[in-house]
Design a protein around this motif. Structure first.
Motif, short mmCIF file in Angstrom:
data_model
loop_
_atom_site.label_atom_id
_atom_site.label_comp_id
_atom_site.label_asym_id
_atom_site.label_seq_id
_atom_site.Cartn_x
_atom_site.Cartn_y
_atom_site.Cartn_z
N ASN A 1 -31.66 25.11 8.16
CA ASN A 1 -32.51 24.11 8.79
C ASN A 1 -31.69 22.84 8.94
N PRO A 2 -30.86 22.76 9.99
CA PRO A 2 -29.92 21.64 10.08
C PRO A 2 -30.62 20.29 10.14
N VAL A 3 -31.79 20.22 10.75
CA VAL A 3 -32.46 18.93 10.85
C VAL A 3 -32.82 18.43 9.46
N ARG A 4 -33.33 19.38 8.64
CA ARG A 4 -33.69 18.99 7.28
C ARG A 4 -32.44 18.57 6.51
N ASP A 5 -31.37 19.35 6.66
CA ASP A 5 -30.14 19.03 5.93
C ASP A 5 -29.63 17.65 6.32
N GLY B 1 -23.17 15.34 27.69
CA GLY B 1 -22.95 15.22 26.24
C GLY B 1 -24.02 15.98 25.48
N ALA B 2 -25.26 15.81 25.90
CA ALA B 2 -26.35 16.54 25.23
C ALA B 2 -26.12 18.04 25.35
N ALA B 3 -25.65 18.48 26.52
CA ALA B 3 -25.40 19.91 26.70
C ALA B 3 -24.32 20.40 25.73
N PHE B 4 -23.27 19.58 25.55
CA PHE B 4 -22.22 19.97 24.60
C PHE B 4 -22.78 20.09 23.19
N TYR B 5 -23.68 19.17 22.84
CA TYR B 5 -24.25 19.23 21.50
C TYR B 5 -25.01 20.54 21.31
N ALA C 1 -25.96 21.61 17.70
CA ALA C 1 -26.52 20.37 17.15
C ALA C 1 -27.69 19.96 18.03
N GLU C 2 -28.72 20.80 18.01
CA GLU C 2 -29.85 20.57 18.93
C GLU C 2 -30.54 19.25 18.65
N PHE C 3 -30.63 18.89 17.36
CA PHE C 3 -31.31 17.64 17.01
C PHE C 3 -30.62 16.45 17.67
N LEU C 4 -29.28 16.43 17.55
CA LEU C 4 -28.53 15.33 18.15
C LEU C 4 -28.68 15.34 19.66
N ALA C 5 -28.76 16.54 20.24
CA ALA C 5 -28.95 16.62 21.69
C ALA C 5 -30.24 15.92 22.07
N GLY C 6 -31.28 16.15 21.25
CA GLY C 6 -32.55 15.48 21.51
C GLY C 6 -32.42 13.97 21.41
N ILE C 7 -31.73 13.51 20.34
CA ILE C 7 -31.54 12.07 20.18
C ILE C 7 -30.76 11.51 21.35
N GLN C 8 -29.74 12.26 21.76
CA GLN C 8 -28.90 11.80 22.88
C GLN C 8 -29.77 11.55 24.11
#
Lengths: 176, 101, 479
Positions: free
Chosen positions: A126-130, A42-46, A51-58
């Motif tokens: 800056n998707p993380v900021r957004d 799942g993280a790889a799909f992100y 969506a690198e930030f979500l991958a990290g959270i995952q």
């Protein structure tokens, strides 16, 4: 074709195989490992979906938190021994037929659907900021209220988990 | 073939279906919990994919919430299972009268 | 009314007060330790009463927090029902909590947090808020069901509730994801707006709507997704059952109405057939299963399933004309009050007899306590829908709405099954008035005063609303 496309197919196959293994495994600890594998895919799909930030959270929440929690529960309850969990053939076939028909129907419908031509993804500088702004923004498109509700949820869970897991809770006490 | 939303939709559907099958077939509370996690993970994948192809971040933000809820759910579920185990020394739900059909 | 972009924090005051009371309960427990037992109740009472006051006399209405919450008539009516149930349980449940040794701080804080979740669900303006509201209410209820973990039934009920609930959440979420993918937004208003311009004959939208519906129907225990309800209601502590079968159901129904009637109204052709089928199945299965129960709690559980069917008729009617939403909201109040009272009183009566919540426990009640017998009779008659009670008026509006919307067959089915249901409600009344208490039963000890008081008030309210329905209808009709 983007260079990431072959990776999608690779991880998709891996995820499906691991998911099936997780559901069918007769060994609790192995099932948890397979689940962790699916979550990693799942993280790889992100990452493929930018969506690198979500991958990290995952990785942190699911693999670091949930999988470890599951392993703890297995250790606390049964120990990593074999499960005597052989579903009756009738039940097995019924459920298989049900979910296969569900998947088949949905896939058929999906393939029939004309997509509004995939929009070119808006490049976020800056998707993380957004995303942070979106979560904490009371204005347009903001999700501040649900974000606050999360805190209530976590408090509930903390109270309940402490109460339920407290030694002595649930011991047979004589009722007056 | 260029990757499109349909690829992710199909993948998510099949993953979700595997999770549903797991919940329906398996009789061990822990495995059922893992199957539910599979279902939620499929939904997360779908949300992120839609977010990507719709070109807005709403789906990613939604995923953030579902991840939190999934973690909370697992914590509560495991607490209940461990509590049940202390009395019965078993996490199987086979003999729970409630689950027989 | 304020514009959608402003914070409008004042309209969120009831939710905030309830959550604050929950926090204070925990704090009081931490500070006061064992001496804080009474404080929990008073803090909760204060919080609930002030929230009720600001719900009925709102300082601000309209959209709040960029449209993630909307305080309109629907939210007001839903919040009133939830808070009324909380109040009822606080006033009438004290002796039950003490006698079963339910941990007071945990119970009170969890019920207040659950109410916060319900209230945010009722006033949700965004799919994310809907989801978070449902999860907060479900997760706190899973925990509350596990509070009475001295009894095997309670623990198993908690596990069953948890597993079915999280399974249902998966479906709900999948549906939400599909709807989001189709419309590109999670805001309910924006979804409704975008559906007017999009082709709604799209499989993704229909699939999303149906999956979401499955998730909701699980939560409100509608057949064929109701299997969990009788077992969970039976196994959980009576006061928790009283809470989840009333307030949680009212909140889930209001949330269902919010998501489907305004937001997905354009796609109504897709979900109406399924809803109609489920309503019919629910009314039949619920009422006929209730006929054969020996346990009072299970009988009430199945009757609750049946009532979910009647309420679905109101949602069906509202999908063609949103004015009919008022009939759903009207019926939620009497339904919630009656069930809340009956679960509590049933447990208290049963405790003096067999302790197993049997219907037989009601035998000879009239000889022991005529007042209680009269009050219970009023409640049961209202549940059966007999005039001049609010139950009759509520059912009348629901069935009339269904006829208006062209679901004549369903309305007839509703009336027929209500006639069937009279049997099992009357059975309790007959037991209470015309049977003698089983020989050798312990002498009657009067019930806790608070419980009798709320039973009396509820019975009075049922009669008053039965004669002057406009008192409550005028509030529910302001949508």
């Amino acid at each position: 074709m983007r260079p990431s496309d072959p990776f999608f197919y690779l991880f998709a196959l891996l995820a499906l195989g691991l998911a099936r293994a997780c559901v069918c495994s007769q060994h609790l600890l192995r099932a948890t490992l397979y689940l962790a594998g699916v979550l990693f895919c799942g993280a790889a799909f992100y990452v493929i979906l930018d969506a690198e930030f979500l991958a990290g959270i995952q990785l942190l929440v699911y693999i670091g938190g949930i999988s470890v929690l599951l392993i703890f529960a297995i250790m606390l309850t049964r120990g990593p021994d074999l499960l005597k969990d052989r579903p009756s053939p009738l039940r097995r076939n019924l459920a298989l037929a049900l979910s296969l028909s569900f998947m088949g129907l949905c896939s058929f419908l999906v393939l029939r659907t004309d997509w509004p031509a995939a929009l070119p993804a808006e490049p976020h500088e800056n998707p993380v900021r957004d995303m942070g702004v979106r979560l904490l923004n009371p204005g347009e498109g903001g999700l501040l209220l649900p974000f606050e509700v999360i805190s209530v949820l976590l408090l509930c869970v903390a109270i309940a988990a402490i109460y339920l897991a407290r030694p002595g809770s649930g011991e047979e006490r004589p009722l007056s | 073939m260029v990757l499109g939303p349909n690829h992710f939709l199909l993948l998510a559907l099949v993953l979700f279906g595997i999770g549903v099958t797991g919940v329906l077939v398996r009789r061990n509370a822990l495995v059922i919990l893992m199957s539910v996690e599979l279902m939620l993970n499929a939904v997360n994948l779908l949300l992120v994919a839609f977010s990507h192809y719709n070109g807005n971040l709403a789906g990613q933000a939604f995923t953030f919430f579902t991840m939190t809820v999934a973690a909370a759910e697992v914590a509560v579920g495991l607490a209940i299972i461990v509590m049940l185990y202390r009395h019965r020394l078993d996490t199987s739900i086979e003999h729970i009268r409630l689950f027989r059909h | 009314m304020s514009d959608a972009s402003s914070l409008n924090l004042l309209s969120l005051l009831p939710e905030m007060l309830v959550a604050l009371a929950g926090l204070l309960v925990i704090l009081a427990n931490a500070v006061g330790r064992d001496s804080a037992d009474g404080a929990h109740r008073w803090i909760s009472l204060l919080g609930v009463l002030s929230a009720l006051w600001f719900t009925l006399n709102p300082l601000a209405t309209g959209a709040a927090m960029s449209g993630t919450a909307v305080h309109d008539g629907l939210a007001m009516a839903g919040n009133t029902v939830i808070l009324a149930v909380l109040l009822l349980l606080l006033l009438g449940g004290e002796s039950y909590l003490k006698s079963r040794r339910i941990p007071l701080a945990e119970y009170h804080s969890l019920s207040l947090f659950a109410a916060t979740g319900m209230m945010s669900l009722v006033s949700a303006g965004d799919l994310v808020t809907v989801f978070m509201g449902i999860e907060v209410l479900s997760i706190s209820l899973y925990c509350m069901a596990a509070l009475l973990n001295e009894e095997e039934g309670g623990r198993e009920a908690a596990l069953k509730y948890f597993l079915t609930g999280s399974f249902a959440s998966g479906f709900l979420l999948f549906g939400m994801a599909l709807v989001f993918g189709f419309t590109g937004t999670t805001n309910l208003d924006a979804i409704a707006h975008s559906l007017t311009s999009l082709d709604t004959d799209n499989w993704m939208l229909i699939g999303g709507a149906l999956l979401m519906l499955i998730g909701f129907l699980f939560k409100v225990s509608v057949a064929p997704f109701h299997n969990w309800a009788p077992d969970v209601y039976d196994g959980s502590p009576a006061i928790v059952t009283a809470f989840m079968s009333t307030a949680a159901k009212a909140a889930a129904f209001t949330g269902l109405a919010r998501v489907f009637v305004p937001a997905l109204g354009e796609a109504a052709d897709a979900w109406i057939p399924m809803l109609a089928l489920c309503a019919a199945l629910t009314m039949i299965l619920g009422n006929f299963s209730a006929l054969v129960q020996d346990s009072f709690k299970r009988m009430l559980a199945y009757s609750g399933v049946a009532h979910a069917g009647y309420l679905l008729l109101g949602i069906l009617a509202a999908s063609s004309d949103s004015a009919h939403m008022a009939s759903v909201l009207f019926y939620l109040l009497p339904y919630a009050l009656i069930n809340g009272v009956l679960f509590l009183v049933g447990a208290a009566i049963s405790r003096q007899r067999s302790g197993k919540n049997l219907l037989d426990d009601f035998k000879g009640l009239a000889a022991d306590s005529p007042l209680l017998a009269i009050l219970i009779t009023v409640c049961l008659l209202a549940l059966a829908g007999i005039p001049p009670t609010a139950g009759f008026v509520g059912k009348f509006y629901l069935f009339m709405g269904a006829v208006d919307a062209g679901h004549v067959g369903l309305a007839c089915l509703g009336i027929l099954t209500s006639v069937v249901s009279v049997y099992f409600y009357l059975r309790v009344i007959v037991y209470a008035w015309f049977h003698k208490a089983p020989a050798g039963s312990a002498p009657w000890t009067p019930l806790d005063g608070g419980l009798v008081l709320v039973t009396g008030l509820s019975a009075l309210l049922l009669l008053v609303l039965g004669v002057w329905p406009n008192l409550w209808l005028s509030i529910t009709a302001t949508i």
